[in-house]
Design a protein around this motif. Structure first.
Motif, PDB file in Angstrom:
ATOM      1  N   LYS A   3      71.627 -78.379 -20.941  1.00 55.00           N
ATOM      2  CA  LYS A   3      72.128 -79.522 -20.404  1.00 55.00           C
ATOM      3  C   LYS A   3      73.192 -78.399 -19.576  1.00 55.00           C
ATOM      4  O   LYS A   3      74.498 -78.309 -18.686  1.00 55.00           O
ATOM      5  N   GLU A   8      69.984 -75.629 -24.738  1.00 52.76           N
ATOM      6  CA  GLU A   8      71.503 -75.207 -23.946  1.00 52.76           C
ATOM      7  C   GLU A   8      70.608 -75.069 -22.685  1.00 52.76           C
ATOM      8  O   GLU A   8      71.941 -75.317 -21.777  1.00 52.76           O
ATOM      9  N   LYS A  40      75.201 -79.674 -15.881  1.00 50.67           N
ATOM     10  CA  LYS A  40      76.397 -80.078 -15.868  1.00 50.67           C
ATOM     11  C   LYS A  40      76.523 -79.089 -14.102  1.00 50.67           C
ATOM     12  O   LYS A  40      77.464 -79.755 -13.461  1.00 50.67           O
TER      13      LYS A  40
END
Length: 317
Positions: A21, A18, A25
């Motif tokens: 990610k 998580e 982003k």
């Protein structure tokens, strides 16, 4: 710099995937090559990278969570623990034996050590200056007020969810009283009023382990379904001809309408069980209990009136 968890927009319980990610982003969104006309993008990009340097490294992340380093990765002052064992007051803090029974016991420095002064403190003050004396006193006061292993306060929060969200085991974002945003996955078998403990998400401070967040689940009332544990109840009106002749009717569920067969001459108030159409449970999905209610025609039906009169007359004879 801001809290790295806030910078990346992840919770303290986020796993490595998580965090990675979220970093990718944001790094892509704020990359200077893609934001040539935005002078603030470079600073945001640098902030994202700095946050990931801490959270993307298991060792640094642990140090930050324990309050050993700050958001910039710099060590926090820990009361000169590196010199010795505990955090108690006096010369034993530093493990050099400056108390009365130590090798330096009974000797006082001639440089301003007043009555009752700690010879160990005076020795280090001569080496490091007055800054050491002030810092050491502050550390001892902090240590006396907050002993090692003390836990921060628990905080309370309420999360209102719909039956559809419970059925879908949805993920909801919640802002805790501490100001932190966390993502909460609705657990299987949750019930109205249930309290869930989110460990380590309460109030904390440097040198103090954070408390827990006590999350109370509130299930919003539904206009069609009533929960009973993992089962659901529903009252469903049917036409009189369906009750008399039987047939297939459509029944709404939380995941879409399904077809259900009812036998001829079904009385109003009869309950049918649709297995697996309730809420997720700890041992499997619950059932949907459908109670049918006969609905009379809104427009007067002369044939129906004649039939009712005939039956009334037959009973009277």
């Amino acid at each position: 710099m801001r809290n790295p968890y806030d910078v990346l927009g992840v919770s303290r319980t986020a796993d490595e995937a998580e965090i990675k990610k979220a970093f990718r982003k944001l790094a892509k969104a704020y990359h200077p090559d893609r934001n040539a006309n935005d002078p603030k993008a470079k600073d945001k990009f640098a902030e994202v990278n700095s946050a990931y340097e801490i959270l993307g490294d298991a060792t640094k992340r642990g140090q930050f969570d324990r309050g050993e380093i700050d958001a910039e990765g710099k060590p926090r002052f820990q009361g000169f623990e590196g010199f010795g064992g505990g955090r108690g007051g006096g010369a034993q803090d530093f493990g050099f034996g400056f108390n009365a029974g130590g090798p330096f016991g009974g000797r006082r420095s001639s440089r301003g050590a007043g009555a009752g002064a700690d010879p160990g403190e005076d020795f280090f003050s001569q080496i490091f200056g007055e800054a050491f004396r002030s810092a050491g006193e502050g550390a001892r006061q902090q240590s006396r007020a907050r002993p090692r292993g003390q836990k921060g306060e628990d905080v309370n929060a309420t999360l209102t969810v719909t039956l559809e969200e419970v059925a879908g085991e949805a993920k909801k974002r919640l802002r805790l009283p501490t100001g932190r945003d966390v993502d909460v996955v609705i657990p299987k078998g949750v019930s109205d009023g249930q309290v869930i403990r989110l460990r380590g998400l309460g109030a904390g401070a440097p040198g103090i382990d954070p408390g827990d967040a006590l999350l109370t689940i509130k299930i919003a009332p539904h206009d069609r379904f009533t929960p009973e544990g993992s089962n659901l109840r529903q009252r469903l009106p049917i036409e009189i001809e369906e009750a008399v002749l039987g047939g297939t009717i459509r029944v709404p569920t939380l995941t879409g309408a399904v077809e259900m067969n009812i036998p001829p001459m079904t009385n109003s108030g009869r309950t049918f069980r649709l297995r697996g159409k309730g809420l997720p449970g700890k041992t499997g999905p619950g059932d949907l209990l459908v109670t049918v209610e006969i609905r009379l025609p809104e427009v007067v039906d002369e044939d129906l009136l004649a039939y009712a009169r005939k039956r009334r007359s037959a009973k009277a004879e």
